[in-house]
Design a protein around this motif. Sequence first.
Motif, PDB file in Angstrom:
ATOM      1  N   LEU A   1     -26.035 -27.613  12.494  1.00  0.00           N
ATOM      2  CA  LEU A   1     -26.419 -26.305  11.984  1.00  0.00           C
ATOM      3  C   LEU A   1     -27.917 -26.161  12.183  1.00  0.00           C
ATOM      4  O   LEU A   1     -28.698 -26.987  11.700  1.00  0.00           O
ATOM      5  CB  LEU A   1     -26.062 -26.174  10.499  1.00  0.00           C
ATOM      6  CG  LEU A   1     -26.401 -24.852   9.812  1.00  0.00           C
ATOM      7  CD1 LEU A   1     -25.631 -23.702  10.454  1.00  0.00           C
ATOM      8  CD2 LEU A   1     -26.072 -24.934   8.326  1.00  0.00           C
TER       9      LEU A   1
ATOM     10  N   THR B   1     -23.633 -31.132   9.417  1.00  0.00           N
ATOM     11  CA  THR B   1     -22.994 -30.727   8.177  1.00  0.00           C
ATOM     12  C   THR B   1     -21.486 -30.609   8.323  1.00  0.00           C
ATOM     13  O   THR B   1     -20.972 -30.374   9.420  1.00  0.00           O
ATOM     14  CB  THR B   1     -23.560 -29.366   7.700  1.00  0.00           C
ATOM     15  OG1 THR B   1     -22.844 -28.935   6.531  1.00  0.00           O
ATOM     16  CG2 THR B   1     -23.408 -28.299   8.769  1.00  0.00           C
TER      17      THR B   1
ATOM     18  N   ILE C   1     -19.933 -28.363   6.275  1.00  0.00           N
ATOM     19  CA  ILE C   1     -19.684 -27.151   5.500  1.00  0.00           C
ATOM     20  C   ILE C   1     -18.712 -26.193   6.174  1.00  0.00           C
ATOM     21  O   ILE C   1     -18.097 -25.355   5.516  1.00  0.00           O
ATOM     22  CB  ILE C   1     -21.012 -26.421   5.190  1.00  0.00           C
ATOM     23  CG1 ILE C   1     -20.823 -25.420   4.031  1.00  0.00           C
ATOM     24  CG2 ILE C   1     -21.579 -25.742   6.430  1.00  0.00           C
ATOM     25  CD1 ILE C   1     -22.101 -24.811   3.524  1.00  0.00           C
ATOM     26  N   PHE C   2     -18.532 -26.327   7.484  1.00  0.00           N
ATOM     27  CA  PHE C   2     -17.629 -25.425   8.205  1.00  0.00           C
ATOM     28  C   PHE C   2     -16.191 -25.910   8.053  1.00  0.00           C
ATOM     29  O   PHE C   2     -15.797 -26.920   8.635  1.00  0.00           O
ATOM     30  CB  PHE C   2     -18.011 -25.357   9.687  1.00  0.00           C
ATOM     31  CG  PHE C   2     -19.350 -24.726   9.925  1.00  0.00           C
ATOM     32  CD1 PHE C   2     -19.463 -23.356  10.117  1.00  0.00           C
ATOM     33  CD2 PHE C   2     -20.496 -25.502   9.945  1.00  0.00           C
ATOM     34  CE1 PHE C   2     -20.707 -22.762  10.340  1.00  0.00           C
ATOM     35  CE2 PHE C   2     -21.747 -24.915  10.156  1.00  0.00           C
ATOM     36  CZ  PHE C   2     -21.850 -23.548  10.348  1.00  0.00           C
TER      37      PHE C   2
ATOM     38  N   TYR D   1     -15.482 -20.461   3.756  1.00  0.00           N
ATOM     39  CA  TYR D   1     -16.841 -20.055   4.127  1.00  0.00           C
ATOM     40  C   TYR D   1     -17.897 -20.739   3.275  1.00  0.00           C
ATOM     41  O   TYR D   1     -19.041 -20.913   3.710  1.00  0.00           O
ATOM     42  CB  TYR D   1     -16.997 -18.533   4.013  1.00  0.00           C
ATOM     43  CG  TYR D   1     -17.804 -17.934   5.141  1.00  0.00           C
ATOM     44  CD1 TYR D   1     -17.185 -17.353   6.230  1.00  0.00           C
ATOM     45  CD2 TYR D   1     -19.196 -17.964   5.115  1.00  0.00           C
ATOM     46  CE1 TYR D   1     -17.926 -16.814   7.270  1.00  0.00           C
ATOM     47  CE2 TYR D   1     -19.943 -17.428   6.152  1.00  0.00           C
ATOM     48  CZ  TYR D   1     -19.298 -16.854   7.223  1.00  0.00           C
ATOM     49  OH  TYR D   1     -20.044 -16.330   8.255  1.00  0.00           O
TER      50      TYR D   1
ATOM     51  N   GLY E   1     -17.609 -23.785   2.227  1.00  0.00           N
ATOM     52  CA  GLY E   1     -17.434 -25.224   2.396  1.00  0.00           C
ATOM     53  C   GLY E   1     -16.379 -25.812   1.485  1.00  0.00           C
ATOM     54  O   GLY E   1     -16.290 -27.032   1.320  1.00  0.00           O
TER      55      GLY E   1
ATOM     56  N   THR F   1     -28.311 -26.050   2.970  1.00  0.00           N
ATOM     57  CA  THR F   1     -27.244 -25.904   3.966  1.00  0.00           C
ATOM     58  C   THR F   1     -26.418 -24.651   3.696  1.00  0.00           C
ATOM     59  O   THR F   1     -26.033 -23.943   4.632  1.00  0.00           O
ATOM     60  CB  THR F   1     -26.331 -27.147   3.965  1.00  0.00           C
ATOM     61  OG1 THR F   1     -27.115 -28.303   4.264  1.00  0.00           O
ATOM     62  CG2 THR F   1     -25.232 -27.012   5.004  1.00  0.00           C
ATOM     63  N   LEU F   2     -26.147 -24.375   2.431  1.00  0.00           N
ATOM     64  CA  LEU F   2     -25.392 -23.165   2.094  1.00  0.00           C
ATOM     65  C   LEU F   2     -26.171 -21.921   2.498  1.00  0.00           C
ATOM     66  O   LEU F   2     -25.592 -20.965   3.034  1.00  0.00           O
ATOM     67  CB  LEU F   2     -25.094 -23.138   0.595  1.00  0.00           C
ATOM     68  CG  LEU F   2     -24.323 -21.917   0.090  1.00  0.00           C
ATOM     69  CD1 LEU F   2     -22.927 -21.866   0.707  1.00  0.00           C
ATOM     70  CD2 LEU F   2     -24.234 -21.924  -1.444  1.00  0.00           C
TER      71      LEU F   2
ATOM     72  N   ARG G   1     -28.357 -21.651   4.894  1.00  0.00           N
ATOM     73  CA  ARG G   1     -28.330 -21.523   6.364  1.00  0.00           C
ATOM     74  C   ARG G   1     -26.961 -21.098   6.855  1.00  0.00           C
ATOM     75  O   ARG G   1     -26.846 -20.297   7.791  1.00  0.00           O
ATOM     76  CB  ARG G   1     -28.752 -22.851   7.005  1.00  0.00           C
ATOM     77  CG  ARG G   1     -30.218 -23.195   6.767  1.00  0.00           C
ATOM     78  CD  ARG G   1     -30.670 -24.340   7.652  1.00  0.00           C
ATOM     79  NE  ARG G   1     -30.051 -25.599   7.279  1.00  0.00           N
ATOM     80  CZ  ARG G   1     -30.519 -26.414   6.344  1.00  0.00           C
ATOM     81  NH1 ARG G   1     -31.615 -26.086   5.668  1.00  0.00           N
ATOM     82  NH2 ARG G   1     -29.909 -27.548   6.069  1.00  0.00           N
ATOM     83  N   ARG G   2     -25.919 -21.623   6.231  1.00  0.00           N
ATOM     84  CA  ARG G   2     -24.554 -21.259   6.623  1.00  0.00           C
ATOM     85  C   ARG G   2     -24.339 -19.754   6.458  1.00  0.00           C
ATOM     86  O   ARG G   2     -23.734 -19.101   7.300  1.00  0.00           O
ATOM     87  CB  ARG G   2     -23.557 -22.035   5.761  1.00  0.00           C
ATOM     88  CG  ARG G   2     -22.110 -21.535   5.828  1.00  0.00           C
ATOM     89  CD  ARG G   2     -21.487 -21.857   7.156  1.00  0.00           C
ATOM     90  NE  ARG G   2     -20.072 -21.640   7.175  1.00  0.00           N
ATOM     91  CZ  ARG G   2     -19.453 -20.680   7.855  1.00  0.00           C
ATOM     92  NH1 ARG G   2     -20.157 -19.799   8.542  1.00  0.00           N
ATOM     93  NH2 ARG G   2     -18.138 -20.590   7.861  1.00  0.00           N
TER      94      ARG G   2
END
Length: 211
Positions: free
Chosen positions: A12, A21, A23-24, A81, A83, A120-121, A123-124
């Motif tokens: 990411l 990550t 998270i996806f 979405y 994670g 990270t959230l 950026r996601r």
Amino acid sequence: MVSVQIGKTRMLSNGGSHTRTGIFKNPVLGPVATYRDGLEGDRIGNKQLHGGKYKAVYSYALEHYPFWSLELERSDLSFGYFGENLVTEGLMERDVFSGDVFRIGTAELMATTPRMPCGTLARRLEQPDMVARFVDAERPGIYFAVTKQGSFEAGDFIEKASSASGSLTIVQLMRMYVGRETDPAVYKLGSELESIPEEWRERFGRKRLGP
């Protein structure tokens, strides 16, 4: 249970930096095996912050999706979405106590802590202030430990197997973690909970004693 998601790790990007990550997540059909450290086929990018005994499975409530769609002005928030491994209905953070055990399929999961968001959230979701907004919304989702390995799938009924009603709710724990609780007695209770990680107990113990 509405949906089950797993995912592989990927990079990411954030400007010139890159983070690996997990998270996806994407929905899967059919039974998914559930182990002490998470779901079969699910991968974790940062094992210091995610996964492990107390964060083996992460759930998010279906009820939160309309809120975030309006809040973020987005219509593309598909399941996974945020994670989350599980999308649930009726399992709300303000009602679930840390230590509550739920039976799903042949597995049993124990609620532990809220999800404390990281960059990270943000950026996601391509939302720089998402960490603060996530905390302010008090819709953190629920982390679970796996107390009985088994399997489950979308559509399985979520049954409460045992209650920890003398404990603290997931929302209470989030408020305590960010210092929004002021009662030393509540922090004392939090410092003694066996259903949360030792670092959380130590954090609450320090807050109970004050500066």
